[in-house]
Design an enzyme around this catalytic site. Structure first.
Site, PDB file in Angstrom:
ATOM      1  N   SER A 143      35.191  24.230  45.456  1.00 16.54           N
ATOM      2  CA  SER A 143      35.054  23.515  44.187  1.00 16.54           C
ATOM      3  C   SER A 143      35.877  22.247  44.276  1.00 16.54           C
ATOM      4  O   SER A 143      36.857  22.192  45.035  1.00 16.54           O
ATOM      5  CB  SER A 143      35.596  24.399  43.061  1.00 16.54           C
ATOM      6  OG  SER A 143      35.780  23.656  41.874  1.00 16.54           O
ATOM      7  N   TYR A 156      42.207  29.118  38.496  1.00 16.44           N
ATOM      8  CA  TYR A 156      41.000  28.748  39.255  1.00 16.44           C
ATOM      9  C   TYR A 156      41.329  27.695  40.317  1.00 16.44           C
ATOM     10  O   TYR A 156      40.923  27.815  41.485  1.00 16.44           O
ATOM     11  CB  TYR A 156      39.943  28.239  38.278  1.00 16.44           C
ATOM     12  CG  TYR A 156      38.593  27.948  38.899  1.00 16.44           C
ATOM     13  CD1 TYR A 156      37.731  28.985  39.243  1.00 16.44           C
ATOM     14  CD2 TYR A 156      38.170  26.640  39.130  1.00 16.44           C
ATOM     15  CE1 TYR A 156      36.489  28.729  39.809  1.00 16.44           C
ATOM     16  CE2 TYR A 156      36.932  26.368  39.688  1.00 16.44           C
ATOM     17  CZ  TYR A 156      36.097  27.411  40.021  1.00 16.44           C
ATOM     18  OH  TYR A 156      34.866  27.154  40.586  1.00 16.44           O
TER      19      TYR A 156
HETATM   20  P1  NAP Z   1      28.234  32.740  37.606  1.00 23.82           P
HETATM   21  O1  NAP Z   1      26.891  32.337  37.169  1.00 23.82           O
HETATM   22  O2  NAP Z   1      29.230  33.164  36.595  1.00 23.82           O
HETATM   23  O3  NAP Z   1      28.058  33.891  38.707  1.00 23.82           O
HETATM   24  C1  NAP Z   1      29.187  34.519  39.262  1.00 23.82           C
HETATM   25  C2  NAP Z   1      28.734  35.644  40.173  1.00 23.82           C
HETATM   26  O4  NAP Z   1      29.904  36.300  40.682  1.00 23.82           O
HETATM   27  C3  NAP Z   1      27.911  36.689  39.457  1.00 23.82           C
HETATM   28  O5  NAP Z   1      26.899  37.154  40.300  1.00 23.82           O
HETATM   29  C4  NAP Z   1      28.928  37.798  39.178  1.00 23.82           C
HETATM   30  O6  NAP Z   1      28.294  39.064  39.153  1.00 23.82           O
HETATM   31  C5  NAP Z   1      29.797  37.692  40.416  1.00 23.82           C
HETATM   32  N1  NAP Z   1      31.109  38.285  40.247  1.00 23.82           N
HETATM   33  C6  NAP Z   1      32.049  38.019  39.307  1.00 23.82           C
HETATM   34  N2  NAP Z   1      33.141  38.795  39.503  1.00 23.82           N
HETATM   35  C7  NAP Z   1      32.876  39.556  40.600  1.00 23.82           C
HETATM   36  C8  NAP Z   1      33.610  40.533  41.299  1.00 23.82           C
HETATM   37  N3  NAP Z   1      34.840  40.907  40.939  1.00 23.82           N
HETATM   38  N4  NAP Z   1      33.034  41.118  42.394  1.00 23.82           N
HETATM   39  C9  NAP Z   1      31.778  40.770  42.781  1.00 23.82           C
HETATM   40  N5  NAP Z   1      31.044  39.847  42.143  1.00 23.82           N
HETATM   41  C10 NAP Z   1      31.585  39.249  41.066  1.00 23.82           C
HETATM   42  O7  NAP Z   1      28.948  31.582  38.430  1.00 23.82           O
HETATM   43  P2  NAP Z   1      28.408  30.447  39.413  1.00 23.82           P
HETATM   44  O8  NAP Z   1      28.564  29.164  38.712  1.00 23.82           O
HETATM   45  O9  NAP Z   1      27.096  30.814  40.011  1.00 23.82           O
HETATM   46  O10 NAP Z   1      29.563  30.501  40.512  1.00 23.82           O
HETATM   47  C11 NAP Z   1      29.347  30.916  41.846  1.00 23.82           C
HETATM   48  C12 NAP Z   1      30.437  30.316  42.722  1.00 23.82           C
HETATM   49  O11 NAP Z   1      30.340  28.894  42.677  1.00 23.82           O
HETATM   50  C13 NAP Z   1      31.852  30.664  42.281  1.00 23.82           C
HETATM   51  O12 NAP Z   1      32.656  30.876  43.431  1.00 23.82           O
HETATM   52  C14 NAP Z   1      32.297  29.418  41.550  1.00 23.82           C
HETATM   53  O13 NAP Z   1      33.683  29.274  41.533  1.00 23.82           O
HETATM   54  C15 NAP Z   1      31.607  28.344  42.360  1.00 23.82           C
HETATM   55  N6  NAP Z   1      31.442  27.063  41.682  1.00 23.82           N
HETATM   56  C16 NAP Z   1      30.616  26.941  40.621  1.00 23.82           C
HETATM   57  C17 NAP Z   1      30.469  25.695  40.005  1.00 23.82           C
HETATM   58  C18 NAP Z   1      29.542  25.471  38.850  1.00 23.82           C
HETATM   59  O14 NAP Z   1      29.482  24.339  38.335  1.00 23.82           O
HETATM   60  N7  NAP Z   1      28.790  26.462  38.397  1.00 23.82           N
HETATM   61  C19 NAP Z   1      31.176  24.591  40.502  1.00 23.82           C
HETATM   62  C20 NAP Z   1      32.022  24.750  41.590  1.00 23.82           C
HETATM   63  C21 NAP Z   1      32.132  25.985  42.188  1.00 23.82           C
HETATM   64  P3  NAP Z   1      28.584  40.216  38.082  1.00 23.82           P
HETATM   65  O15 NAP Z   1      29.206  39.578  36.883  1.00 23.82           O
HETATM   66  O16 NAP Z   1      27.207  40.776  37.846  1.00 23.82           O
HETATM   67  O17 NAP Z   1      29.488  41.164  38.806  1.00 23.82           O
END
Ligand code: NAP
Length: 255
Positions: A143, A156
């Site tokens: 990120s 974070y």
């Molecule tokens: P999201 O829609 O909230 O999805 C998060 C995923 O992680 C879900 O599948 C959730 O599944 C899973 N998860 C959460 N806690 C977990 C645990 N303890 N064990 C296993 N799985 C777990 O978020 P996203 O935006 O797609 O984020 C995905 C990645 O991209 C993350 O690492 C995030 O930091 C990174 N990121 C996102 C953005 C953005 O703008 N969206 C920007 C930079 C980086 P369940 O809740 O079903 O367990």
């Protein structure tokens, strides 16, 4: 035959968002995919989309903060598909959001357990195989928060900064043994994590209108491309979707 035909990928956090899109894109390109989230049932939608494409996938329950659960996921994937080539350490959480003194210590540490220890757990479990087979790709989802502080995101930012060093440490120790490790910042993407961020109103990211967010399919394309040999020269690096050269090479239009 897709470019990743014959390969097997584990994607953590594949129930929605970037992880789900990445799993679907990997399957579209021919990889067999092991999907996981805290509950396997949460991955049903992703599983169905892969099945509709004619792909091969299964879903497992795996909380990445629990090393035994991550080892079990690796074992289950070996039993189901017989090999593992790719690990996408994607599972992540944003909470707790708030000024450092307003955060609950247990919630703060939970963020580190998921976002940092989760990456360590996946990496440790997969590396045992990757070292033996002298090949393997690990993609750690990074990120912009790994490289600059954001108001309200102390846990974070700290966890993602540490994952940046985990990428480097892993590449340093295992890069010459045939393991390719990438850090990849996916940009600001329209997922449930951004719903939480918008709701907080605490920093400039929370003010970005939803229509300005990227679709999860964009980082998914880059993640799948990093799994191909075309990305060999980038192994060991921390990459960002904002890099126009990377976008071009991965087949995305200019930002
Ligand atoms: P999201 O829609 O909230 O999805 C998060 C995923 O992680 C879900 O599948 C959730 O599944 C899973 N998860 C959460 N806690 C977990 C645990 N303890 N064990 C296993 N799985 C777990 O978020 P996203 O935006 O797609 O984020 C995905 C990645 O991209 C993350 O690492 C995030 O930091 C990174 N990121 C996102 C953005 C953005 O703008 N969206 C920007 C930079 C980086 P369940 O809740 O079903 O367990």
């Amino acid at each position: 035959m897709g470019q990743l035909s014959g390969q097997v990928a584990i994607v953590t956090g594949a129930s929605r968002g970037i992880g789900a899109a990445a799993a679907i894109e990997l399957a579209r390109q021919g990889a067999k995919v092991s999907l996981s989230a805290r509950t396997a049932a949460a991955c049903n939608d992703t599983l169905q989309k892969i099945s509709d494409l004619g792909g091969d996938a299964f879903a497992a329950s795996c909380d990445v903060s629990d090393y035994a659960a991550v080892e079990k996921l690796v074992q289950e994937t070996m039993e189901r598909f017989g090999r593992i080539d790719i690990l996408v350490n994607n599972a992540g959480i944003i909470d707790p959001i708030g000024r450092l003194t307003d955060t609950d210590p247990k919630e703060w540490m939970r963020n580190i357990e998921v976002n940092l220890a989760g990456v360590y757990h996946g990496t440790r479990a997969a590396l045992k195989l990757f070292e033996a087979q002298k090949s393997g790709t690990i993609i750690n989802i990074s990120s912009g928060a790994a490289h600059g502080p954001m108001e309200g995101w102390s846990a974070y930012c700290s966890g993602k900064a540490a994952v940046f060093m985990m990428t480097r440490a892993t590449a340093h120790e295992f890069g010459e043994l045939g393991v390719r490790v990438f850090g990849f910042a996916p940009g600001v993407v329209d997922t449930e994590m951004q719903v939480l961020i918008r709701g907080s109103g605490i920093n400039p990211v929370s003010e970005i209108p939803r229509e300005n967010l990227a679709a999860a399919e964009d980082p998914a394309k880059v993640i799948a491309w990093l799994c191909t040999d075309e990305a060999n020269d980038l192994a060991g690096e921390e990459l960002t979707i904002r890099d126009e050269t990377l976008r071009k090479r991965a087949g995305l239009p200019p930002a």
